[in-house]
Design a protein around this motif. Structure first.
Motif, PDB file in Angstrom:
ATOM      1  N   SER A  57      26.225  84.717  19.302  1.00 12.01           N
ATOM      2  CA  SER A  57      26.627  83.319  19.147  1.00 12.01           C
ATOM      3  C   SER A  57      26.346  82.743  17.764  1.00 12.01           C
ATOM      4  N   PHE A  58      25.807  83.544  16.860  1.00 11.30           N
ATOM      5  CA  PHE A  58      25.522  83.059  15.519  1.00 11.30           C
ATOM      6  C   PHE A  58      25.731  84.186  14.512  1.00 11.30           C
ATOM      7  N   ARG A  59      25.918  83.799  13.254  1.00 12.80           N
ATOM      8  CA  ARG A  59      25.980  84.778  12.169  1.00 12.80           C
ATOM      9  C   ARG A  59      24.550  85.173  11.781  1.00 12.80           C
ATOM     10  N   MET A  60      24.451  86.247  10.995  1.00 15.38           N
ATOM     11  CA  MET A  60      23.102  86.767  10.778  1.00 15.38           C
ATOM     12  C   MET A  60      22.944  87.400   9.412  1.00 15.38           C
ATOM     13  N   ALA A  82      19.644  74.374   2.451  1.00 16.34           N
ATOM     14  CA  ALA A  82      20.134  73.508   1.379  1.00 16.34           C
ATOM     15  C   ALA A  82      21.656  73.406   1.392  1.00 16.34           C
ATOM     16  N   LEU A  83      22.312  74.427   1.963  1.00 12.23           N
ATOM     17  CA  LEU A  83      23.771  74.397   2.126  1.00 12.23           C
ATOM     18  C   LEU A  83      24.185  73.655   3.397  1.00 12.23           C
ATOM     19  N   GLU A  84      23.204  73.009   4.046  1.00 12.04           N
ATOM     20  CA  GLU A  84      23.425  72.217   5.260  1.00 12.04           C
ATOM     21  C   GLU A  84      23.852  73.078   6.446  1.00 12.04           C
ATOM     22  N   LEU A  85      23.325  74.295   6.476  1.00 12.39           N
ATOM     23  CA  LEU A  85      23.505  75.161   7.632  1.00 12.39           C
ATOM     24  C   LEU A  85      22.249  75.083   8.498  1.00 12.39           C
ATOM     25  N   SER A 103      11.364  80.453  14.100  1.00  9.89           N
ATOM     26  CA  SER A 103      11.529  79.152  13.457  1.00  9.89           C
ATOM     27  C   SER A 103      12.965  78.671  13.617  1.00  9.89           C
ATOM     28  N   VAL A 104      13.125  77.371  13.739  1.00  5.82           N
ATOM     29  CA  VAL A 104      14.436  76.721  13.747  1.00  5.82           C
ATOM     30  C   VAL A 104      14.387  75.589  12.728  1.00  5.82           C
ATOM     31  N   ASP A 105      15.414  75.512  11.890  1.00  6.73           N
ATOM     32  CA  ASP A 105      15.458  74.499  10.828  1.00  6.73           C
ATOM     33  C   ASP A 105      14.232  74.579   9.927  1.00  6.73           C
ATOM     34  N   GLY A 106      13.738  75.789   9.688  1.00  7.28           N
ATOM     35  CA  GLY A 106      12.636  75.988   8.761  1.00  7.28           C
ATOM     36  C   GLY A 106      11.258  75.750   9.317  1.00  7.28           C
ATOM     37  N   GLU A 107      11.148  75.359  10.587  1.00  7.44           N
ATOM     38  CA  GLU A 107       9.853  75.059  11.183  1.00  7.44           C
ATOM     39  C   GLU A 107       9.604  75.943  12.395  1.00  7.44           C
ATOM     40  N   PRO A 108       8.397  76.516  12.516  1.00  8.56           N
ATOM     41  CA  PRO A 108       8.090  77.315  13.704  1.00  8.56           C
ATOM     42  C   PRO A 108       8.210  76.492  14.973  1.00  8.56           C
ATOM     43  N   PRO A 154      21.947  75.004  18.904  1.00  9.19           N
ATOM     44  CA  PRO A 154      22.273  76.343  18.418  1.00  9.19           C
ATOM     45  C   PRO A 154      22.176  76.379  16.895  1.00  9.19           C
ATOM     46  N   VAL A 155      21.955  77.585  16.339  1.00  8.91           N
ATOM     47  CA  VAL A 155      21.907  77.736  14.887  1.00  8.91           C
ATOM     48  C   VAL A 155      23.245  78.263  14.375  1.00  8.91           C
ATOM     49  N   ASP A 156      23.499  78.004  13.101  1.00  5.07           N
ATOM     50  CA  ASP A 156      24.681  78.559  12.446  1.00  5.07           C
ATOM     51  C   ASP A 156      24.438  79.994  12.002  1.00  5.07           C
ATOM     52  N   VAL A 157      23.213  80.257  11.553  1.00  3.81           N
ATOM     53  CA  VAL A 157      22.883  81.579  11.010  1.00  3.81           C
ATOM     54  C   VAL A 157      21.420  81.878  11.308  1.00  3.81           C
ATOM     55  N   ALA A 158      21.152  83.131  11.662  1.00  2.16           N
ATOM     56  CA  ALA A 158      19.781  83.588  11.877  1.00  2.16           C
ATOM     57  C   ALA A 158      19.384  84.518  10.741  1.00  2.16           C
ATOM     58  N   VAL A 159      18.198  84.309  10.219  1.00  2.00           N
ATOM     59  CA  VAL A 159      17.618  85.170   9.187  1.00  2.00           C
ATOM     60  C   VAL A 159      16.561  86.007   9.895  1.00  2.00           C
ATOM     61  N   VAL A 160      16.816  87.304  10.019  1.00  2.00           N
ATOM     62  CA  VAL A 160      16.034  88.152  10.923  1.00  2.00           C
ATOM     63  C   VAL A 160      15.413  89.313  10.160  1.00  2.00           C
ATOM     64  N   GLU A 161      14.110  89.414  10.262  1.00  2.00           N
ATOM     65  CA  GLU A 161      13.353  90.497   9.641  1.00  2.00           C
ATOM     66  C   GLU A 161      13.086  91.586  10.677  1.00  2.00           C
ATOM     67  N   VAL A 162      13.330  92.844  10.329  1.00  2.00           N
ATOM     68  CA  VAL A 162      13.025  93.930  11.262  1.00  2.00           C
ATOM     69  C   VAL A 162      11.521  94.002  11.489  1.00  2.00           C
ATOM     70  N   GLY A 163      11.140  94.565  12.621  1.00  2.00           N
ATOM     71  CA  GLY A 163       9.728  94.804  12.859  1.00  2.00           C
ATOM     72  C   GLY A 163       9.251  96.050  12.143  1.00  2.00           C
TER      73      GLY A 163
END
Length: 476
Positions: A57-60, A82-85, A103-108, A154-163
């Motif tokens: 449901s979101f880009r990544m 900053a791009l309003e995503l 985190s969502v919107d930069g906050e845990p 919902p988020v527009d994009v998820a920034v995901v770090e592998v474990g």
């Protein structure tokens, strides 16, 4: 989630909902730790299918590499916001508390939101456990929580770090628009292999057909593996040092001033409130990632330079050369392998003038303690060997045996309790003449493990979780 899944119409017992953050911690910690691996995506795929496949449901943006993932993730997140995503961010391991990971919107997620996220997925964990040869692990469960929370936001994009690794990592059930490979060095050799080439094969698994891969500088063997994977799946490649990179950097009060060459333009006079050449390189990678994510094709536009400056100026990265106390200065860093320790040492020489600098080291038993010590030895006047609260921690005595071989007996002290070790190091730093330096110019560096840095941060900033409280067994 886009639609709420329903439990089967049978007599499946739905567990009681958790009411407190501690109850969620206990439930998650009762599962397989991240150090117990059974390489398969079947469990996480089955779990997410029950949850309605929220990862679709979101880009990544998906990040792997040996060091720098969390700092770079935070920079990418800041630029995208900053791009309003609307962003979700998943990082691991946590420094102090488990909810840092989502985190969502930069906050845990706060404690209440973390409990809600767990309760939404808890019943489905037991269905997977019953159906699979092995139960869901701690990490798989938290990945499912994160993806479901991102879909719900919902988020527009998820920034995901592998474990760990890439191909078999539980995060790798989603196909990212941009795959990011930070520098690859030898770490987790027991699981990933003993050479950068072998490790690169595993990490290359996050590069998917039609995506863009942004590559930090790599050694030739690892680079060749990544390029071959990109060619195999038809991914577009952007390489540090060729398509983008750091033009210049100058240490400054509170961080550094950098000029960055992006994929679309050059961005000058960017203040980055983090220390070291490695963080400037992370910033260049983050910039290229967001340029690649935000625009495609020959007519793609550069990012607004003022937007880039404003986003980078707000970046933080806890326990990454973080100054948490003065008089004497105490710096925390989560370096847990020789590659990370070398970057820390270079940054210390580059950005600080501590004399003497006293190290407080607590490492995990499966790490290259000798390599860490060798990398830090030129920068430390004295080392205090200690241990964190993890069952996997190397004992302070065992660490000291190796430290004596590297530093010499006169430059090594053993203090098993972390709080006492920090006090002992602070005393040495303040009494500079004891190690041949002037009084008042000394500092303390606490490092060796994410757990060590996190517990020190809790002690020094009066956080919520006291050292010794059980936490998930991070591989770091």
């Amino acid at each position: 989630m886009s639609e709420t899944p329903s439990l089967p119409d049978d007599e499946t017992v739905v567990p009681r909902a958790a009411e407190t953050f501690r109850e969620v911690e206990d439930a998650l910690l009762s599962r397989w730790p991240e150090t117990r691996l059974e390489p398969s995506l079947e469990r996480i795929e089955a779990f997410l299918e029950l949850l309605g496949d929220p990862q679709r449901s979101f880009r990544m943006v998906h990040l792997t590499g040996t060091n720098g993932k969390t700092s770079t993730s935070r920079m990418v997140d800041a630029l995208l916001r900053a791009l309003e995503l609307r962003t979700g961010r998943f990082t691991s391991p946590h420094v102090e508390t488990m909810n840092e990971r989502i985190s969502v919107d930069g906050e845990p997620l706060d404690d209440e939101a973390f409990v809600r996220a767990f309760n939404e997925i808890a019943a489905y964990t037991h269905l997977v456990d019953e159906d699979q040869p092995h139960p869901l692990s701690f990490f798989e469960t938290v990945v499912g929580m994160a993806y479901a929370a991102f879909a719900d936001a919902p988020v527009d994009v998820a920034v995901v770090e592998v474990g760990m690794g890439g191909s078999w990592d539980a995060t790798n059930v989603a196909d990212a628009d941009v795959a990011v490979v930070l520098p690859i060095a030898v770490d987790h050799a027991r699981y990933l292999g003993g050479t950068t080439e072998a490790i690169a094969h595993e990490k290359a698994g996050i590069i998917k057909p039609g995506s863009t891969v942004v590559m930090a500088q790599q050694d030739p063997e690892a680079g060749a593996v990544l390029m071959a994977r990109a060619a195999e799946v038809g991914a577009t490649v952007a390489r540090e040092g060729l398509e983008f990179g750091v033009v210049s950097r100058t240490p400054a009060v509170g961080g550094q001033m950098v000029s960055l060459q992006g994929l679309r333009a050059r961005y000058d006079e960017v203040f980055l409130p983090l220390y070291g050449a490695h963080q400037a390189q992370n910033a260049a990678v983050a910039l290229a990632v967001v340029e690649a994510f935000a625009a495609a094709g020959p007519d793609a536009q550069a990012l607004d330079a003022d937007l880039v400056r404003a986003a980078f100026a707000e970046v933080t990265s806890p326990a990454r050369l973080e100054v948490v106390r003065r008089s004497p200065t105490v710096v925390l860093d989560a370096a847990h392998n020789p590659h990370g320790a070398e970057a820390v040492g270079a940054a210390l020489e580059d950005s600080f003038t501590f004399e003497p600098l006293i190290g407080v080291l607590g490492v995990m038993g499966d790490k290259d303690a000798e390599g860490l010590l060798v990398a830090l030895e030129p920068h430390l006047a004295h080392v205090v060997c200690t241990q964190n609260s993890s069952d996997r921690a190397m004992s302070a005595t065992a660490l000291a045996e190796t430290a004596v071989e590297v530093f010499g007996e006169d430059r090594v002290t053993v203090v098993p309790r972390l709080v006492d070790a920090i006090d002992a190091a602070a005393a040495l730093a303040e009494a500079g003449e004891a190690v041949g330096s002037s009084i008042g110019s000394g500092a303390v560096l606490v490092t060796g493990s994410v757990v060590t840095a996190g517990e020190a941060r809790t002690l020094l900033t009066r956080g919520r979780r006291a050292p010794g409280t059980p936490r998930e067994e991070d591989p770091s």
